[in-house]
Design a protein around this motif. Structure first.
Motif, PDB file in Angstrom:
ATOM      1  N   UNK A  72       0.832  -1.207   0.000  1.00 40.12           N
ATOM      2  CA  UNK A  72       0.000   0.000   0.000  1.00 40.12           C
ATOM      3  C   UNK A  72       0.863   1.252   0.000  1.00 40.12           C
ATOM      4  N   UNK A  73       1.932   1.234   0.801  1.00 43.50           N
ATOM      5  CA  UNK A  73       2.816   2.401   0.857  1.00 43.50           C
ATOM      6  C   UNK A  73       3.517   2.626  -0.483  1.00 43.50           C
ATOM      7  N   UNK A  74       3.974   1.530  -1.097  1.00 41.86           N
ATOM      8  CA  UNK A  74       4.674   1.652  -2.376  1.00 41.86           C
ATOM      9  C   UNK A  74       3.722   2.131  -3.473  1.00 41.86           C
ATOM     10  N   UNK A  75       2.502   1.640  -3.469  1.00 39.09           N
ATOM     11  CA  UNK A  75       1.530   2.086  -4.460  1.00 39.09           C
ATOM     12  C   UNK A  75       1.225   3.566  -4.313  1.00 39.09           C
ATOM     13  N   UNK A  95       1.787   6.280  -7.267  1.00 42.98           N
ATOM     14  CA  UNK A  95       0.740   7.183  -7.734  1.00 42.98           C
ATOM     15  C   UNK A  95       1.219   8.628  -7.680  1.00 42.98           C
ATOM     16  N   UNK A  96       1.890   8.996  -6.597  1.00 47.04           N
ATOM     17  CA  UNK A  96       2.365  10.376  -6.462  1.00 47.04           C
ATOM     18  C   UNK A  96       3.411  10.699  -7.527  1.00 47.04           C
ATOM     19  N   UNK A  97       4.332   9.756  -7.760  1.00 49.29           N
ATOM     20  CA  UNK A  97       5.335   9.971  -8.802  1.00 49.29           C
ATOM     21  C   UNK A  97       4.688  10.087 -10.180  1.00 49.29           C
ATOM     22  N   UNK A  98       3.685   9.275 -10.425  1.00 48.15           N
ATOM     23  CA  UNK A  98       3.022   9.287 -11.726  1.00 48.15           C
ATOM     24  C   UNK A  98       2.342  10.633 -11.965  1.00 48.15           C
ATOM     25  N   UNK A 153     -11.077   4.045 -14.766  1.00 45.68           N
ATOM     26  CA  UNK A 153     -11.504   2.924 -13.925  1.00 45.68           C
ATOM     27  C   UNK A 153     -10.484   2.668 -12.808  1.00 45.68           C
ATOM     28  N   UNK A 154     -10.037   3.765 -12.212  1.00 48.71           N
ATOM     29  CA  UNK A 154      -9.161   3.679 -11.049  1.00 48.71           C
ATOM     30  C   UNK A 154      -7.685   3.591 -11.354  1.00 48.71           C
ATOM     31  N   UNK A 155      -7.300   3.524 -12.659  1.00 45.02           N
ATOM     32  CA  UNK A 155      -5.891   3.389 -13.011  1.00 45.02           C
ATOM     33  C   UNK A 155      -5.411   4.698 -13.653  1.00 45.02           C
ATOM     34  N   UNK A 180       9.580  11.285  -2.342  1.00 42.97           N
ATOM     35  CA  UNK A 180       8.763  10.087  -2.315  1.00 42.97           C
ATOM     36  C   UNK A 180       9.529   8.808  -1.998  1.00 42.97           C
ATOM     37  N   UNK A 181      10.805   8.882  -1.701  1.00 40.82           N
ATOM     38  CA  UNK A 181      11.561   7.661  -1.396  1.00 40.82           C
ATOM     39  C   UNK A 181      12.259   7.812  -0.064  1.00 40.82           C
ATOM     40  N   UNK A 182      12.199   6.780   0.730  1.00 41.73           N
ATOM     41  CA  UNK A 182      12.834   6.819   2.038  1.00 41.73           C
ATOM     42  C   UNK A 182      14.336   6.653   1.921  1.00 41.73           C
ATOM     43  N   UNK A 183      15.020   7.059   2.972  1.00 37.80           N
ATOM     44  CA  UNK A 183      16.468   6.869   3.032  1.00 37.80           C
ATOM     45  C   UNK A 183      16.807   5.404   2.817  1.00 37.80           C
TER      46      UNK A 183
END
Length: 502
Positions: A69-72, A76-79, A104-106, A189-192
Motif C-alpha cells: 500500500x505504501x509503495x503504491x 501514484x504520487x510519482x506518476x 476505472x481507477x488506473x 517520495x523515497x525513504x532513506x
C-alpha cells in the motif's frame, strides 16, 4: 482502497476506449512501473502513446500488504508528478503531454507517440558509430536536458533505453517517471536507503544516496555519450564485482583510446562530465556549447557508414523538419527590440530602460523593463562590445529580472556571461561587482541543489568584502547575507528530512 483491491482493478486491453477519448490499438511494452500502449485519439485523428501506472507487477506482489500500500501510494504520487512535469517541459526533444487522468481507477498519461527505436536498440545495431552520428545524438539530448534543467528538473535515469531515435533521426528524451524538481519545497517520495536509477549509469552521489543535482544528470549523460562514442560504457557491466567502486573511485580512460576520430575537445569534455565531484562537472549548457560546433552542420554530407534512422539528419537538414523543432532549449521567441526598428541601439534610451528595470528589481519585481532588457542583451554586446559599462548594466538587469521571475537557469547563464566576459579590471568597484554577480549565480545554482558551490562562493565573498571600502563592502555583505540565509534553509531542510529523498 486497500492494496489487495488493486488486483481486481482495470487492466488495459486492445479496443478499450479511455475516457471516451483514446482507443487502445497495440501494446508497446511494459516495465516494472508502467505499461505503454499505442492509441488513436478520435477527436484529433492522431496516434498517441498512453502510459498506465502498473499495479500488478511482481515486485509489488513480493511485498506484504502494508508495504504494498505504501509503495503504491508513492508510485501514484510519482506518476502524477511525471504528468505535471511533462506539461511544463516544452521542447521537441521531450515527449509532449496531451492529457492525463484516471480510467476505472488506473492513472494514465497521454503523450506524443515517438515512432522509431530506442538508443539501446540503435547502438546494438550500429556500433561503432561514426563520430558525427554520436555527437549528433549528444547535441540533441543536451538540448532537451538543458530545457529540463532550466526549470529546474533533474531526470535521474538517463540511459540508452530512455532515449528514442525517431523515424526522422531526432533524439527524444523519455520516461520522466523518477524525475525530480529541485525546488526546496519539492515533495520527496523515497525513504532513506533507496537508490533510484540504473546500474552502470548512476552518478557517484546516487550510489552514495546523496541529494541529486543537475550535475547528476551530467554524469549519467557522460556515461551515455561515452557509449555513443566507443560502443561501450566507461565502466562495463560485464564484471558485477567492483562496478560501484569503479564509479566511485576509478578515473575513466579517454574515449579516443577505444575509437578513432574523436577530437581532443570531446575527450576533455567527456572526462569532465564523468568527474566524481559534481561541482567539477560542466553544466549541460556548457556541454551543448562545446558539442554544437563539433557536430553536423546544415549542408554537411551524410556520414558513412549510413544508419537508419540517421540522427545527423535533423542537424544537417533542419529545414526538412517543423520550423520550431530545433529552437534553443526553452528560449522564448524573439520579439521586437526595445529600441524599435532603428538600425542601431540608442544609448540614452537603453540607459532609461535600465533605470526603469532597476526600479522594478529594487521593488522585488520582474516587469516589462527587465523583460525588454533580456531581449536586448545579446544585441547590446554585439553593437557595443564587452567593455562598455552599459552592456554590463543591461545584462545585470536582465539577469536580476529572470532570477526574480524564478527562471534560474536563464539567469545563471547571464550571470556567468557577465563573470566570464563583461567584467574587466581589478579595482575595488570591479571586485565588489564580481563578488555580487558570483553570489547571484550561486543563488541560482542553489535551485539546482548545488550547495557546495554556494558555500564556497559565500565564503569567498566574505573575504572579498573584508578588503573593500566600507560602502562597497556593505553592498557585498547585503547580498552575501541573502544567499547565506537561503543556503542555511536548504541545509536545514535536508537535515529535517533525514537525508536523501526523491
Amino acid at each position: 482502497m486497500d492494496a489487495d483491491s488493486y488486483a481486481e482493478m482495470y487492466r488495459p486491453g486492445t479496443g478499450d476506449l479511455i475516457d471516451e477519448r483514446y482507443e487502445l490499438t497495440e501494446s508497446l511494452g511494459k516495465g516494472g512501473m508502467a505499461h505503454v500502449w499505442r492509441a488513436r485519439e478520435a477527436s484529433a485523428g492522431r496516434e498517441v502513446a498512453v502510459k498506465f501506472l502498473r499495479h500488478d507487477s511482481e515486485a509489488l506482489y513480493a511485498l506484504d500488504p502494508h508495504e504494498r500500500a505504501a509503495e503504491l501510494a508513492v508510485r501514484h504520487a510519482r506518476f502524477r508528478r511525471e504528468a505535471t512535469l511533462l506539461g511544463t517541459l516544452d521542447h521537441p526533444g521531450i515527449t509532449a503531454l496531451y492529457g492525463s487522468g484516471s480510467h476505472r481507477g488506473v492513472p494514465y498519461i497521454a503523450m506524443r507517440l515517438v515512432t522509431g527505436v530506442s538508443l539501446r536498440t540503435f547502438l546494438d545495431e550500429h556500433t561503432p558509430l561514426p563520430p558525427a552520428t554520436a555527437i549528433a545524438v549528444a547535441v540533441q539530448v543536451a538540448g532537451a536536458l538543458a530545457c529540463a534543467h532550466t526549470l529546474p528538473v533533474v531526470h535521474r535515469d538517463l540511459k540508452p533505453p530512455n532515449i528514442m531515435i525517431d523515424d526522422e533521426g531526432a533524439a527524444v528524451l523519455i520516461d520522466f517517471g523518477i524525475a525530480k524538481p529541485l525546488r526546496a519545497d519539492a515533495t520527496r517520495y523515497t525513504a532513506h536507503g533507496s537508490t533510484l536509477g540504473t546500474r552502470g549509469y548512476l552518478a557517484p552521489e546516487q550510489l552514495l544516496e546523496r541529494e541529486p543535482t543537475a550535475r547528476t544528470d551530467v554524469y549519467c549523460f557522460g556515461c551515455v555519450f561515452y557509449e555513443l562514442l566507443t560502443g561501450r560504457p566507461p565502466f562495463p557491466l560485464g564484471a558485477d564485482a567492483g562496478l560501484t567502486e569503479r564509479h566511485l573511485y576509478e578515473e575513466p580512460l579517454p574515449p579516443s583510446l577505444y575509437a578513432a576520430g574523436i577530437p581532443e575537445a570531446i575527450d576533455d569534455l567527456v572526462i569532465r562530465m564523468l568527474a566524481k565531484q559534481p561541482g567539477r562537472r560542466p553544466p549541460v549548457d556548457e556541454v551543448l556549447e562545446v558539442l554544437a560546433p563539433l557536430g553536423p552542420q546544415p549542408g554537411d554530407p551524410e556520414p558513412r557508414p549510413r544508419t537508419h534512422p540517421d540522427p545527423t539528419a535533423p542537424l544537417r537538414r533542419p529545414a526538412d523538419r517543423t520550423p520550431c523543432a530545433f529552437r534553443a532549449p526553452c528560449e522564448p521567441p524573439a520579439t521586437a527590440s526595445a529600441a524599435g526598428e532603428e538600425e542601431w541601439l540608442d544609448a540614452r534610451a537603453v540607459e532609461l530602460l535600465c533605470t526603469r528595470a532597476e526600479s522594478e528589481i529594487a521593488a522585488g519585481e520582474s516587469g516589462e523593463a527587465t523583460g525588454r532588457l533580456r531581449e536586448l542583451a545579446e544585441r547590446a554586446r554585439g553593437e557595443w562590445g564587452e567593455r562598455r559599462p552599459l552592456v554590463r548594466r543591461v545584462w545585470r538587469g536582465a539577469a536580476d529580472g529572470l532570477r526574480l521571475a524564478g527562471d534560474f537557469g536563464s539567469a545563471a547563464r547571464l550571470y556567468q556571461g557577465i563573470d566570464d566576459g563583461l567584467l574587466h579590471g581589478d579595482g575595488p568597484a570591479e571586485r565588489a561587482e564580481r563578488a555580487v554577480v558570483r553570489l547571484r549565480l550561486a543563488e541560482c545554482r542553489l535551485a539546482f541543489g548545488e550547495l557546495e558551490t554556494a558555500v564556497a562562493t559565500v565564503d569567498a565573498a566574505g573575504h572579498t568584502a573584508a578588503g573593500l571600502p566600507r560602502e562597497l563592502a556593505i553592498q557585498v555583505e547585503s547580498v552575501r547575507h541573502e544567499v547565506d540565509v537561503q543556503l542555511s534553509a536548504r541545509f536545514a531542510d535536508t537535515n529535517d528530512r533525514g537525508g536523501p529523498g526523491t
